[in-house]
Design a protein around this motif. Structure first.
Motif, PDB file in Angstrom:
ATOM      1  N   ALA A   1       0.832  -1.205   0.000  1.00 27.21           N
ATOM      2  CA  ALA A   1       0.000   0.000   0.000  1.00 27.21           C
ATOM      3  C   ALA A   1       0.867   1.256   0.000  1.00 27.21           C
ATOM      4  CB  ALA A   1      -0.927  -0.007   1.219  1.00 27.21           C
ATOM      5  N   TRP A   2       1.960   1.210   0.744  1.00 19.37           N
ATOM      6  CA  TRP A   2       2.880   2.352   0.840  1.00 19.37           C
ATOM      7  C   TRP A   2       3.456   2.684  -0.535  1.00 19.37           C
ATOM      8  CZ3 TRP A   2       3.441   4.974   5.400  1.00 19.37           C
ATOM      9  CH2 TRP A   2       4.448   5.927   5.484  1.00 19.37           C
ATOM     10  N   GLU A   3       3.939   1.660  -1.226  1.00 15.89           N
ATOM     11  CA  GLU A   3       4.530   1.866  -2.545  1.00 15.89           C
ATOM     12  C   GLU A   3       3.478   2.275  -3.563  1.00 15.89           C
ATOM     13  OE1 GLU A   3       6.543  -1.794  -3.320  1.00 15.89           O
ATOM     14  OE2 GLU A   3       8.260  -1.290  -2.035  1.00 15.89           O
ATOM     15  N   HIS A   4       2.257   1.742  -3.432  1.00 14.71           N
ATOM     16  CA  HIS A   4       1.180   2.086  -4.354  1.00 14.71           C
ATOM     17  C   HIS A   4       0.854   3.568  -4.290  1.00 14.71           C
ATOM     18  CE1 HIS A   4      -3.076   2.417  -5.694  1.00 14.71           C
ATOM     19  NE2 HIS A   4      -2.703   1.510  -6.583  1.00 14.71           N
ATOM     20  N   GLU A   5       0.988   4.163  -3.107  1.00 16.16           N
ATOM     21  CA  GLU A   5       0.690   5.590  -2.941  1.00 16.16           C
ATOM     22  C   GLU A   5       1.911   6.471  -3.218  1.00 16.16           C
ATOM     23  OE1 GLU A   5      -2.250   6.812  -2.554  1.00 16.16           O
ATOM     24  OE2 GLU A   5      -3.176   4.828  -2.402  1.00 16.16           O
ATOM     25  N   ASP A   6       2.984   5.861  -3.741  1.00 10.83           N
ATOM     26  CA  ASP A   6       4.202   6.604  -4.115  1.00 10.83           C
ATOM     27  C   ASP A   6       4.804   7.376  -2.943  1.00 10.83           C
ATOM     28  OD1 ASP A   6       4.228   5.805  -6.815  1.00 10.83           O
ATOM     29  OD2 ASP A   6       2.756   7.344  -7.325  1.00 10.83           O
ATOM     30  N   LEU A   7       4.714   6.796  -1.758  1.00  7.93           N
ATOM     31  CA  LEU A   7       5.340   7.399  -0.588  1.00  7.93           C
ATOM     32  C   LEU A   7       6.814   6.990  -0.530  1.00  7.93           C
ATOM     33  CD1 LEU A   7       2.453   6.823   1.964  1.00  7.93           C
ATOM     34  CD2 LEU A   7       3.240   9.017   1.066  1.00  7.93           C
ATOM     35  N   PRO A   8       7.659   7.811   0.080  1.00  4.29           N
ATOM     36  CA  PRO A   8       9.093   7.502   0.097  1.00  4.29           C
ATOM     37  C   PRO A   8       9.382   6.210   0.859  1.00  4.29           C
ATOM     38  CG  PRO A   8       8.585   9.338   1.569  1.00  4.29           C
ATOM     39  CD  PRO A   8       7.357   9.086   0.760  1.00  4.29           C
ATOM     40  N   SER A   9      10.294   5.433   0.341  1.00  2.00           N
ATOM     41  CA  SER A   9      10.644   4.157   0.971  1.00  2.00           C
ATOM     42  C   SER A   9      11.177   4.378   2.383  1.00  2.00           C
ATOM     43  CB  SER A   9      11.699   3.431   0.137  1.00  2.00           C
ATOM     44  OG  SER A   9      12.166   2.279   0.823  1.00  2.00           O
ATOM     45  N   LEU A  10      10.827   3.447   3.277  1.00  4.55           N
ATOM     46  CA  LEU A  10      11.324   3.486   4.652  1.00  4.55           C
ATOM     47  C   LEU A  10      12.095   2.215   4.995  1.00  4.55           C
ATOM     48  CD1 LEU A  10       8.211   5.029   6.451  1.00  4.55           C
ATOM     49  CD2 LEU A  10      10.279   6.204   5.687  1.00  4.55           C
ATOM     50  N   GLU A  11      12.658   1.553   3.989  1.00  7.80           N
ATOM     51  CA  GLU A  11      13.451   0.348   4.209  1.00  7.80           C
ATOM     52  C   GLU A  11      14.622   0.655   5.141  1.00  7.80           C
ATOM     53  OE1 GLU A  11      12.902  -2.663   3.209  1.00  7.80           O
ATOM     54  OE2 GLU A  11      11.600  -2.577   1.454  1.00  7.80           O
ATOM     55  N   TYR A  12      14.876  -0.227   6.068  1.00  3.39           N
ATOM     56  CA  TYR A  12      15.936   0.044   7.048  1.00  3.39           C
ATOM     57  C   TYR A  12      17.321  -0.266   6.507  1.00  3.39           C
ATOM     58  CZ  TYR A  12      16.483  -4.964   7.989  1.00  3.39           C
ATOM     59  OH  TYR A  12      16.737  -6.307   7.883  1.00  3.39           O
ATOM     60  N   ASP A  13      17.432  -1.089   5.454  1.00  4.00           N
ATOM     61  CA  ASP A  13      18.732  -1.513   4.969  1.00  4.00           C
ATOM     62  C   ASP A  13      19.041  -0.977   3.571  1.00  4.00           C
ATOM     63  OD1 ASP A  13      16.819  -2.979   3.669  1.00  4.00           O
ATOM     64  OD2 ASP A  13      17.735  -4.943   4.042  1.00  4.00           O
ATOM     65  N   ASP A  14      18.441   0.149   3.223  1.00  4.41           N
ATOM     66  CA  ASP A  14      18.658   0.782   1.928  1.00  4.41           C
ATOM     67  C   ASP A  14      19.456   2.068   2.158  1.00  4.41           C
ATOM     68  OD1 ASP A  14      18.567   2.104  -0.497  1.00  4.41           O
ATOM     69  OD2 ASP A  14      16.428   1.783  -0.827  1.00  4.41           O
ATOM     70  N   ALA A  15      20.623   2.186   1.511  1.00  6.52           N
ATOM     71  CA  ALA A  15      21.468   3.364   1.704  1.00  6.52           C
ATOM     72  C   ALA A  15      20.747   4.652   1.321  1.00  6.52           C
ATOM     73  CB  ALA A  15      22.751   3.222   0.885  1.00  6.52           C
ATOM     74  N   LEU A  16      19.788   4.582   0.393  1.00  3.44           N
ATOM     75  CA  LEU A  16      19.080   5.777  -0.052  1.00  3.44           C
ATOM     76  C   LEU A  16      18.109   6.308   0.997  1.00  3.44           C
ATOM     77  CD1 LEU A  16      18.313   4.802  -3.768  1.00  3.44           C
ATOM     78  CD2 LEU A  16      20.129   6.290  -2.911  1.00  3.44           C
ATOM     79  N   THR A  17      17.702   5.464   1.956  1.00  3.96           N
ATOM     80  CA  THR A  17      16.755   5.909   2.984  1.00  3.96           C
ATOM     81  C   THR A  17      17.462   6.406   4.250  1.00  3.96           C
ATOM     82  OG1 THR A  17      16.556   3.731   4.045  1.00  3.96           O
ATOM     83  CG2 THR A  17      15.110   4.184   2.161  1.00  3.96           C
ATOM     84  N   GLU A  18      18.780   6.354   4.269  1.00  4.29           N
ATOM     85  CA  GLU A  18      19.546   6.674   5.481  1.00  4.29           C
ATOM     86  C   GLU A  18      19.182   8.033   6.105  1.00  4.29           C
ATOM     87  OE1 GLU A  18      22.699   8.322   7.910  1.00  4.29           O
ATOM     88  OE2 GLU A  18      22.225   8.979   5.866  1.00  4.29           O
ATOM     89  N   PRO A  19      18.912   9.096   5.320  1.00  3.03           N
ATOM     90  CA  PRO A  19      18.581  10.387   5.941  1.00  3.03           C
ATOM     91  C   PRO A  19      17.266  10.408   6.704  1.00  3.03           C
ATOM     92  CG  PRO A  19      19.336  10.684   3.677  1.00  3.03           C
ATOM     93  CD  PRO A  19      19.081   9.223   3.861  1.00  3.03           C
TER      94      PRO A  19
END
Length: 435
Positions: free
Chosen positions: A309-327
């Motif tokens: 559902a999160w991805e379907h609504e184009d919300l920013p990823s909150l993955e804990y092990d993705d370098a792009l989500t670190e901020p």
């Protein structure tokens, strides 16, 4: 005169200061020791409090815990960190928090902020199981916070709003209440997402504008029923944000806990609907979109249920092990070092609320080696560590053991840890959230 306990006579304590319950209670928390989080505590504040101010950009973030063998990663202190730091921020509009991060006193004073905390809880009367209910309780959390002198956040906001309106020539002394009400209503007429302010919502605005904080708290506690705030809670939070904006608040960070409760009672369609509400009403609509950050508590099970559902609504990823989500992601590591565990015990056992004049400022009755053996058996989980310390101190009191050393502790650890796990499993079996 009451008979003194062994806690008092031997340990210099009013009683057992360590938490015995498995969950955090926002209304009666145990002693908060920020050092227990190690470097994750300043990281948490820099990312979710300081960065939105520096970047002039709200964010969507997450506080994670990840634990091998426990997909819910319980007991890492996520709830306590979010709630207690929110309280500290609300006491002085973030001044001391920002200064602890290297912000000058002048800049901290000129950048007032607020933080709110709410936890989903689907069981029992007055449960918080919808976005509206969560929003209402976020507003109530902020307004109820009181500083060391007993002054509420509401009283300070009202004073600031009145002073600013007088300075702008929009109010006169003695006429502040009416001016605040007018300013709130005028602000909403300029928002695309309008709110129909009438009945209880209008009463709410009058209570915000009044200097009678007790009247406001009574109104929110008993005047607003569950049925009403379950359908209008977002409006209460919107009105609070506008009121605080009039008072000059620069930014808001809202922490949303126990997302797993939200998913327990919702199938895919309901989850999709609620994520859409989060996007449309909280993240993309004013008065939130330009001033409010939203931070969610997550663990692997909750994220897996929300991910589609999160991805379907184009919300920013909150993955804990993705370098792009670190901020925008903080992962709590728990008690990775014994030094952190020791600081945690020392902070709790020597807190002014529990110590007596005859107590030495140390970790007594525990010895260094004894405490380390507890940490080694429970690391890195703070909850298991503290509940073990609680049970050992209780046992020492009952058996009148003056020193709790490794020889006393080691033979009890295996059975003690097993009893903790058994107790948590029993709690889960009767948990209404999974019914």
């Amino acid at each position: 005169m009451p008979i003194k306990s062994y806690y008092q006579k031997q340990y210099g304590l009013k009683g057992n200061p360590f938490p015995s319950r498995a969950t955090y209670n926002v209304d009666s928390p145990s002693v908060y020791v920020p050092e227990m989080f190690g470097p994750q505590q300043p990281e948490f504040l820099k990312k979710f409090i300081l960065a939105p101010l520096q970047n002039i950009q709200p964010l969507i973030g997450a506080v994670w815990s990840v634990s091998v063998g426990d997909p819910e990663a319980r007991g890492f202190g996520k709830s306590m960190l979010m709630a207690e730091e929110s309280k500290r921020i609300d006491c002085d509009f973030g001044k001391s928090t920002l200064m602890s991060l290297g912000v000058s006193e002048e800049d901290a004073q000129s950048s007032p902020i607020l933080a709110g905390y709410v936890s989903f809880n689907v069981s029992g009367y007055g449960s918080i199981s919808s976005i509206d209910a969560a929003a209402f309780n976020l507003a109530r959390f902020i307004l109820r916070v009181r500083d060391d002198q007993g002054v509420s956040t509401h009283a300070k906001l009202r004073e600031r709003a009145a002073a600013r309106l007088i300075a702008e020539g929009k109010a006169t002394a003695g006429n502040e209440d009416a001016a605040i009400v007018t300013a709130i209503k005028e602000r909403f007429t300029r928002l695309a997402n309008t709110v129909d302010i009438r009945n209880l919502l209008e009463d709410y605005i009058f209570h915000l504008a009044s200097d009678n904080t007790d009247g406001l708290e009574q109104f929110l506690a008993s005047g607003v029923g569950t049925w009403h705030h379950d359908r209008n809670g977002l409006k209460y939070l919107q009105i609070l944000v506008v009121f605080a904006d009039i008072a000059g608040i620069e930014h808001f960070t809202f922490f949303i806990d126990q997302v797993e409760d939200f998913t327990y009672v919702a199938g895919p369609a309901k989850i999709q609907k609620n994520i859409k509400i989060i996007r449309d009403a909280l993240i993309e609509a004013e008065p939130f979109s330009s001033k409010a950050s939203f931070v969610f508590q997550l663990h692997p099970i909750a994220w897996e249920k929300l991910r589609d559902a999160w991805e379907h609504e184009d919300l920013p990823s909150l993955e804990y092990d993705d370098a792009l989500t670190e901020p925008r992601v903080v992962v709590l590591k728990g008690l990775e070092e014994f030094s952190t565990a020791r600081l945690l015990v020392e902070g709790i056992i020597n807190h002014p609320s529990v110590v007596l004049p005859n107590r030495a400022d140390s970790i007594t009755p525990f010895t260094e080696e004894g405490l380390k053996s507890v940490w080694e058996a429970t690391k890195p989980n703070p909850r298991e560590f503290l509940r073990s310390v609680n049970l050992l101190l209780e046992l020492g009191n009952n058996q009148q053991i003056p020193i709790l050393d490794e020889a006393f502790i080691a033979p009890k650890l295996e059975r003690l840890i097993r009893s903790l796990h058994t107790g948590e499993a029993a709690e889960e079996e009767v948990d209404e959230r999974t019914a």
